[in-house]
Every structure is written in structure tokens, then in C-alpha cells.
Design a protein around this motif. Structure first.
Motif, short mmCIF file in Angstrom:
data_model
loop_
_atom_site.label_atom_id
_atom_site.label_comp_id
_atom_site.label_asym_id
_atom_site.label_seq_id
_atom_site.Cartn_x
_atom_site.Cartn_y
_atom_site.Cartn_z
N ASN A 105 36.68 39.69 40.71
CA ASN A 105 36.50 39.96 39.28
C ASN A 105 36.34 38.69 38.43
O ASN A 105 36.17 38.78 37.22
CB ASN A 105 37.66 40.79 38.74
N THR A 106 36.40 37.51 39.04
CA THR A 106 36.19 36.26 38.28
C THR A 106 35.14 35.35 38.91
O THR A 106 34.77 34.35 38.30
CB THR A 106 37.52 35.48 38.16
N THR A 107 34.69 35.64 40.10
CA THR A 107 33.71 34.78 40.76
C THR A 107 32.35 34.87 40.06
O THR A 107 31.94 35.95 39.62
CB THR A 107 33.57 35.15 42.24
N PRO A 108 31.64 33.77 39.95
CA PRO A 108 30.31 33.84 39.33
C PRO A 108 29.24 34.44 40.23
O PRO A 108 28.17 34.82 39.74
CB PRO A 108 30.01 32.37 39.01
N SER A 109 29.50 34.51 41.54
CA SER A 109 28.51 35.05 42.47
C SER A 109 29.22 35.72 43.64
O SER A 109 29.97 35.08 44.36
CB SER A 109 27.58 33.94 43.00
N GLN A 110 28.96 37.02 43.81
CA GLN A 110 29.56 37.77 44.90
C GLN A 110 28.93 37.43 46.24
O GLN A 110 29.58 37.58 47.29
CB GLN A 110 29.41 39.28 44.64
N TRP A 111 27.69 36.98 46.25
CA TRP A 111 26.96 36.80 47.50
C TRP A 111 26.89 35.36 47.97
O TRP A 111 26.60 35.11 49.13
CB TRP A 111 25.53 37.33 47.34
N LEU A 112 27.19 34.41 47.10
CA LEU A 112 27.10 33.01 47.50
C LEU A 112 28.43 32.28 47.31
O LEU A 112 29.00 31.74 48.26
CB LEU A 112 26.00 32.29 46.71
N LYS A 161 44.94 32.09 48.48
CA LYS A 161 44.91 33.48 48.92
C LYS A 161 45.82 34.36 48.07
O LYS A 161 45.41 35.44 47.62
CB LYS A 161 45.32 33.58 50.40
N LEU A 162 47.05 33.92 47.85
CA LEU A 162 47.97 34.72 47.05
C LEU A 162 47.52 34.81 45.60
O LEU A 162 47.69 35.84 44.94
CB LEU A 162 49.38 34.13 47.13
N MET A 163 46.91 33.74 45.10
CA MET A 163 46.47 33.75 43.71
C MET A 163 45.25 34.64 43.50
O MET A 163 45.18 35.39 42.53
CB MET A 163 46.17 32.33 43.24
N TYR A 164 44.28 34.58 44.41
CA TYR A 164 43.09 35.40 44.19
C TYR A 164 43.40 36.89 44.37
O TYR A 164 42.78 37.74 43.70
CB TYR A 164 41.93 34.94 45.08
N GLU A 169 44.28 41.97 41.07
CA GLU A 169 45.19 43.07 40.74
C GLU A 169 45.62 43.06 39.28
O GLU A 169 46.53 43.82 38.91
CB GLU A 169 46.42 43.01 41.64
N ILE A 170 45.01 42.25 38.43
CA ILE A 170 45.41 42.21 37.02
C ILE A 170 45.01 43.50 36.33
O ILE A 170 44.17 44.27 36.81
CB ILE A 170 44.76 41.01 36.30
N ASN A 171 45.64 43.75 35.18
CA ASN A 171 45.33 44.93 34.37
C ASN A 171 43.98 44.74 33.68
O ASN A 171 43.85 43.86 32.82
CB ASN A 171 46.44 45.15 33.35
N PRO A 172 42.97 45.53 33.99
CA PRO A 172 41.64 45.33 33.37
C PRO A 172 41.61 45.68 31.89
O PRO A 172 40.69 45.26 31.19
CB PRO A 172 40.73 46.25 34.19
N ALA A 192 43.56 36.52 28.84
CA ALA A 192 43.74 37.82 29.51
C ALA A 192 44.13 37.70 30.97
O ALA A 192 44.90 38.51 31.48
CB ALA A 192 42.46 38.66 29.39
N VAL A 193 43.60 36.70 31.67
CA VAL A 193 43.83 36.59 33.11
C VAL A 193 45.01 35.67 33.42
O VAL A 193 45.94 36.05 34.15
CB VAL A 193 42.56 36.06 33.83
N VAL A 194 45.00 34.48 32.85
CA VAL A 194 46.04 33.49 33.17
C VAL A 194 47.44 33.99 32.84
O VAL A 194 48.37 33.83 33.66
CB VAL A 194 45.74 32.16 32.46
N PRO A 195 47.69 34.60 31.67
CA PRO A 195 49.06 35.09 31.41
C PRO A 195 49.56 36.11 32.42
O PRO A 195 50.76 36.17 32.70
CB PRO A 195 48.95 35.70 30.01
#
Length: 269
Positions: A105-112, A161-164, A169-172, A192-195
Motif C-alpha cells: 500500500n506504499t510502494t511506488p511500483s508493484q511490479w518492479l 519485514k516486520l515493518m512492512y 495492516e494499518i487502518n485505511p 496517517a501511516v507513520v503514527p
């Protein structure tokens, strides 16, 4: 009205499920037997049966510890703490961007970008810190720098791994609320994400530092500095009273790190 027909007795699993379960257990037992045979193939049971005698003999040589040797252990212990602390800090700094690039949900590219980040995490986690240290000592030479980088490279995969997983799993709803204000992508991450992932980040960092204290104690066995270097020297010269004192020093350091970790968790989480 016709009455529904029920079986004469109730069964928790069907016949097919029972057969599948028995087949899986058969494969598991077969694997255990095969592994046991492989282990026994090169095992000299004479030495195994003689192990209690050897253990009693070495334990007798270790006692009492050579307390006068403690003056030579303070600097290696300090080096070990520095290896663990600096290695953890360096690993966390590199793991944070990797985690954001690996999260779906934060990566700029799912395929690369995401596959590359996941590969970095897998590569870091698949190689033990002792092996990293062995490779780095060959490249950089013996010393603390090799140990610090080895701890850092090992920590990247664990922390990322634990962070990603926490990022995914954050609240959307919080992300949607910040997006609705017209915030930029960086502002969404900041507000929204970091906290939401901050407790996981702090807990993971402290936990990894605690693990690295243990791992850094043995890096000296391959020349990466720390108290492991003294342990290797004492084992090579069969100085068992010194080995006993080093074991006690390592145990005390680990207990101290456990206490520090517990206090930090209560303070920050």
C-alpha cells in the motif's frame, strides 16, 4: 412433512480427511526417520557416550574462573555493545525505506520496486550475521567495522519485514481521511501511516538491538572484534578459567540488555 435424514452417528472428519491426515503423518514420520539415519551416518557414538565424562572434566578445569582476567574484558565488552548498537542503528536506517518500498500500500511500483525490496529482505534474512562477518572480514579486514556492517546487513531483513507487514495492516480510514484534505503523498505518510506504525517500529528496533547483543558476542570468532575475539583466544590456548569468566561476562551483558530493553519498552510503547 418429511423428516430430514441424518447419519446414524456423527463424525468430526470425513473419510477423505482422515486418509489425508494419516498420509501427512506418514510423510512426516518418514522424513524424521530419514533425517535420523542421515544424522547417524557420520555420528561417532563413542564420543557421544563419553560426552558426560568430558563435560565434567572441562567444567572442573573452568572452576574457579580467573577473576584477574576481567581487567582485559572491559574494552572487548564495550566494543561488543558498540557493534550491536551501531549495527542496529545502521540497519534500521536502511530498513525503513526498504519497508515502505516493500509494503503493497506504499510502494511506488508493484511490479518492479516491490519485488526488489522483498528480495533485499529475503537476502538479508537468509544469511546469518556470522556469515556476513566472515565475508566482510575477508573484504574489509578484521576489526569492528566488519562486525558493525555484518550486524546492520542482518538487521535490515528482520526490521524491514516486520515493518512492512505493519504498514500493510494499518487502518485505511485514516489514510482516506488525510487524502480527503488534499494532502500530498509525503503528508499522508507523515500524518496517517507513520503514527500507526510507530509502536511497531520502536518495539522492533529495541527487540533487534537485544538480539544483536547476543549475536555480536560471537562475531570475534571470525575476527570481527568484540569479546568473541577474547573467547577465541582463550579456547585456542585451552585457558578454561578464562573461558568461564568470558561466559559469565557474556551472560551478565545479555541480562543487562534484557533489563534495558524492558525499561525502554515500558517507556516508549
Amino acid at each position: 412433512m418429511t423428516q430430514a435424514s441424518y447419519p446414524a452417528y456423527w463424525e468430526k472428519h470425513s473419510r477423505r480427511q482422515r486418509l489425508t491426515s494419516w498420509f501427512i503423518w506418514f510423510l512426516f514420520i518418514t522424513l524424521c526417520v530419514f533425517c535420523w539415519q542421515q544424522m547417524n551416518r557420520d555420528t561417532l557414538w563413542y564420543f557421544v557416550s563419553d560426552a558426560p565424562t568430558q563435560l565434567a572434566d572441562i567444567s572442573g578445569r573452568m572452576w574457579p574462573p580467573r577473576w584477574s582476567y576481567m581487567s582485559q574484558l572491559w574494552q572487548p565488552l564495550w566494543d561488543t555493545l558498540n557493534i550491536a548498537t551501531l549495527g542496529t542503528a545502521l540497519g534500521v536506517v536502511m530498513a525503513v525505506p526498504v519497508a515502505f518500498l516493500a509494503a503493497s500500500n506504499t510502494t511506488p511500483s508493484q511490479w518492479l520496486v516491490r519485488p526488489i525490496a522483498l528480495f533485499i529482505i529475503a537476502a538479508s534474512r537468509s544469511i546469518n550475521s556470522l556469515i556476513w562477518a566472515l565475508l566482510l572480514v575477508a573484504v574489509l579486514g578484521p576489526g569492528l567495522l566488519a562486525g558493525i556492517i555484518a550486524i546492520a546487513l542482518r538487521s535490515i531483513g528482520f526490521v524491514a519485514k516486520l515493518m512492512y507487514e505493519a504498514i500493510e495492516e494499518i487502518n485505511p480510514n485514516q489514510v482516506a481521511a488525510i487524502n480527503a484534505t488534499g494532502a500530498s503523498r509525503l503528508q499522508v505518510l507523515d500524518y496517517a501511516v507513520v503514527p500507526q506504525i510507530m509502536p511497531t517500529f520502536i518495539g522492533t528496533t529495541i527487540f533487534r538491538w537485544d538480539i544483536n547483543i547476543r549475536e555480536s558476542t560471537v562475531l570475534g570468532l571470525v575476527g570481527a572484534g568484540g569479546i568473541g575475539l577474547r573467547l577465541n583466544e582463550s579456547l585456542a590456548t585451552l585457558a578454561w578459567p578464562q573461558v568461564a569468566l568470558i561466559f559469565l561476562a557474556i551472560l551478565s551483558t545479555v541480562i543487562f540488555s534484557e533489563w534495558i530493553s524492558a525499561r525502554c519498552r515500558r517507556a516508549f510503547i
